[in-house]
Design an enzyme around this catalytic site. Structure first.
Site, short mmCIF file in Angstrom:
data_model
loop_
_atom_site.label_atom_id
_atom_site.label_comp_id
_atom_site.label_asym_id
_atom_site.label_seq_id
_atom_site.Cartn_x
_atom_site.Cartn_y
_atom_site.Cartn_z
N CYS A 124 -8.74 2.06 5.68
CA CYS A 124 -7.29 2.26 5.83
C CYS A 124 -6.92 3.73 5.97
CB CYS A 124 -6.55 1.64 4.66
SG CYS A 124 -6.79 -0.13 4.57
N HIS A 151 0.65 4.87 5.02
CA HIS A 151 -0.13 3.66 5.27
C HIS A 151 0.68 2.48 4.74
CE1 HIS A 151 -3.13 0.67 5.48
NE2 HIS A 151 -3.42 0.66 4.21
N ASN A 204 -0.62 -5.33 6.42
CA ASN A 204 -1.52 -4.17 6.34
C ASN A 204 -2.47 -4.24 7.53
OD1 ASN A 204 -3.52 -2.32 5.76
ND2 ASN A 204 -3.73 -2.91 3.62
O1 UT7 Z 1 -5.03 -0.96 2.51
C1 UT7 Z 1 -6.00 -0.69 1.56
C2 UT7 Z 1 -5.37 -0.53 0.27
N1 UT7 Z 1 -4.98 -1.81 -0.27
C3 UT7 Z 1 -3.93 -1.85 -1.02
O2 UT7 Z 1 -3.26 -0.86 -1.15
C4 UT7 Z 1 -3.64 -3.11 -1.79
C5 UT7 Z 1 -3.33 -2.73 -3.20
N2 UT7 Z 1 -3.00 -3.85 -4.05
C6 UT7 Z 1 -1.87 -4.57 -3.92
O3 UT7 Z 1 -1.11 -4.38 -3.00
C7 UT7 Z 1 -1.57 -5.58 -4.99
O4 UT7 Z 1 -2.44 -5.40 -6.08
C8 UT7 Z 1 -1.67 -7.05 -4.50
C9 UT7 Z 1 -0.52 -7.36 -3.56
C10 UT7 Z 1 -3.00 -7.28 -3.82
C11 UT7 Z 1 -1.55 -7.99 -5.69
O5 UT7 Z 1 -0.35 -7.74 -6.39
P1 UT7 Z 1 -0.37 -7.60 -7.99
O6 UT7 Z 1 1.02 -7.46 -8.41
O7 UT7 Z 1 -1.34 -6.49 -8.32
O8 UT7 Z 1 -0.90 -9.00 -8.44
P2 UT7 Z 1 -2.22 -9.37 -9.24
O9 UT7 Z 1 -3.44 -9.17 -8.40
O10 UT7 Z 1 -2.18 -8.77 -10.60
O11 UT7 Z 1 -2.00 -10.91 -9.42
C12 UT7 Z 1 -0.90 -11.42 -10.18
C13 UT7 Z 1 -0.95 -12.93 -10.10
C14 UT7 Z 1 -2.33 -13.50 -10.41
O12 UT7 Z 1 -2.17 -14.70 -11.10
P3 UT7 Z 1 -2.38 -14.76 -12.69
O13 UT7 Z 1 -3.77 -14.29 -12.92
O14 UT7 Z 1 -1.34 -13.81 -13.24
O15 UT7 Z 1 -2.12 -16.18 -13.00
C15 UT7 Z 1 -2.88 -13.79 -9.02
O16 UT7 Z 1 -3.83 -14.83 -9.04
O17 UT7 Z 1 -0.62 -13.35 -8.77
C16 UT7 Z 1 -1.64 -14.24 -8.30
N3 UT7 Z 1 -1.72 -14.12 -6.86
C17 UT7 Z 1 -0.96 -14.84 -6.03
N4 UT7 Z 1 -0.02 -15.77 -6.27
C18 UT7 Z 1 0.59 -16.32 -5.20
C19 UT7 Z 1 -2.53 -13.30 -6.11
N5 UT7 Z 1 -2.30 -13.51 -4.81
C20 UT7 Z 1 -1.32 -14.46 -4.73
C21 UT7 Z 1 -0.68 -15.09 -3.66
N6 UT7 Z 1 0.28 -16.00 -3.93
N7 UT7 Z 1 -0.94 -14.79 -2.36
#
Ligand code: UT7
Length: 323
Positions: free
Chosen positions: A114, A250, A280
């Site tokens: 990225c 980005h 992204n």
């Molecule tokens: O381009 C390269 C760089 N990449 C990035 O910058 C990405 C960086 N990370 C992010 O943007 C975020 O961490 C994400 C969007 C990937 C995830 O958001 P988050 O607020 O960090 O969520 P999380 O991973 O802590 O997950 C929270 C909850 C989890 O459920 P539990 O364990 O709390 O029950 C996940 O399983 O959300 C769940 N979850 C989803 N729920 C519905 C993860 N993906 C999804 C989904 N739909 N698509």
């Protein structure tokens, strides 16, 4: 007089197929509401069957050449940032070179995921300042839809396909921050974090593999490192946050974009945001946002633009340029 790499043209290309968040609700335990509120993403474009990264890159390159009023024969080099090249080798850049009918000069890919476009701009700038090239086509192009695990809701809803391109041209400036062109760059990587964002395939496995990410960890690094690299690049240019006309970040997550702008002390009305429409697109996200920012009438000649990105590696960096 000081040599500067100035922007002469910009363009982009997005594949026709647009996929809204709701399309994932049929196959995954996810909702449009979750994706929107956690990421800011509303839709993304996916390449058609058989459409490759070099195809998208060629379309964006043609748009940038047209914008610059140049022909492929006027270029000395192509630097293409991608992690999804059509084949293991040759480079996607040489494929674009052939597609454009460019028979001289040289072309190569830059792989910094990225952060790829920030790395590519920095390399192209160095080629111009060292006298290796007068005009460089710098492209970011990706088909991340080819490396998604469609059963992993934590990643497959985040990414999209697309390409953007800039043409940089050598010009003379005064050596001050009032010059048009690239004013400062800052690059970093830290391979100790390779396991938080990677593709589990490649030459070693003889498979293409799928993207794997510990999203929360990447998020934490992004918020901390992006503002720091942007500040360093601004410092090197002898400028501060108050001089910034546009942050072109980005486009991974609207929450990261907002947190970085806030840490930089730049208000959101000075940030170009396209993540809602593109998702992204990895190395393509910054040139896409630059091109869309110009088309929307946001970025204009003379504006001070700061780009910043982070991705797999981890690799990150920033470029300060006057448009
Ligand atoms: O381009 C390269 C760089 N990449 C990035 O910058 C990405 C960086 N990370 C992010 O943007 C975020 O961490 C994400 C969007 C990937 C995830 O958001 P988050 O607020 O960090 O969520 P999380 O991973 O802590 O997950 C929270 C909850 C989890 O459920 P539990 O364990 O709390 O029950 C996940 O399983 O959300 C769940 N979850 C989803 N729920 C519905 C993860 N993906 C999804 C989904 N739909 N698509």
């Amino acid at each position: 007089m000081t040599a500067r790499a100035q922007v002469r043209g910009v363009g982009h290309y997005l594949p026709d197929r647009v996929v809204p968040n709701a399309a994932f609700e049929d196959t995954l335990d996810t909702t449009d509401e979750w994706i929107r509120s956690r990421t800011g993403i509303e839709r993304r474009h996916f390449a058609a069957e058989g459409q490759t990264t070099s195809d998208l890159a060629t379309r964006a390159a043609r748009a940038a050449l047209e914008d610059a009023g140049l022909e492929a024969a006027d270029l000395d080099a192509i630097v293409l940032a991608t992690s999804t090249a059509d084949l293991t080798f040759p480079s996607a850049a040489t494929m674009v070179q052939a597609n454009l009918g460019m028979e001289r000069g040289f072309a190569f890919d830059v792989q910094a995921v990225c952060a790829g476009f920030v790395y590519a701009l920095t390399n192209a700038n160095a080629l111009i300042l060292s006298g290796q090239a007068q005009r460089v086509l710098v492209i970011g192009a990706e088909t991340f839809s080819r490396i998604m695990d469609w059963t992993d809701r934590g990643t497959c809803v985040l990414f999209g396909d697309g390409a953007g391109a800039l043409i940089l041209e050598r010009a003379e400036g005064d050596g001050t921050a009032a010059d048009r062109g690239i004013l400062a760059t800052d690059l970093h990587s830290d391979g100790r974090h390779r396991d938080i964002l990677y593709v589990d395939g490649g030459v070693a496995t003889q498979t293409t593999g799928h993207l794997r990410m510990q999203g929360k960890e990447v998020f934490r690094h992004a918020v901390e490192k992006l503002a720091a690299t942007a500040h360093t690049a601004l410092d090197r240019a002898g400028l501060g946050p108050e001089d910034v006309d546009w942050i072109v970040p980005h486009q991974a997550n609207l929450r990261i974009i907002k947190a970085t702008a806030s840490r930089m002390g730049v208000p959101m009305d000075k940030v170009v945001v396209t993540v809602q429409d593109h998702g992204n697109t990895s190395a393509a996200s910054i040139p896409l946002a630059l091109s869309v920012g110009v088309a929307r009438g946001q970025i204009s000649r003379g504006d001070l633009v700061v780009t910043e990105a982070i991705g797999g590696g981890l690799a990150w960096g920033a470029v300060v340029l006057r448009w």
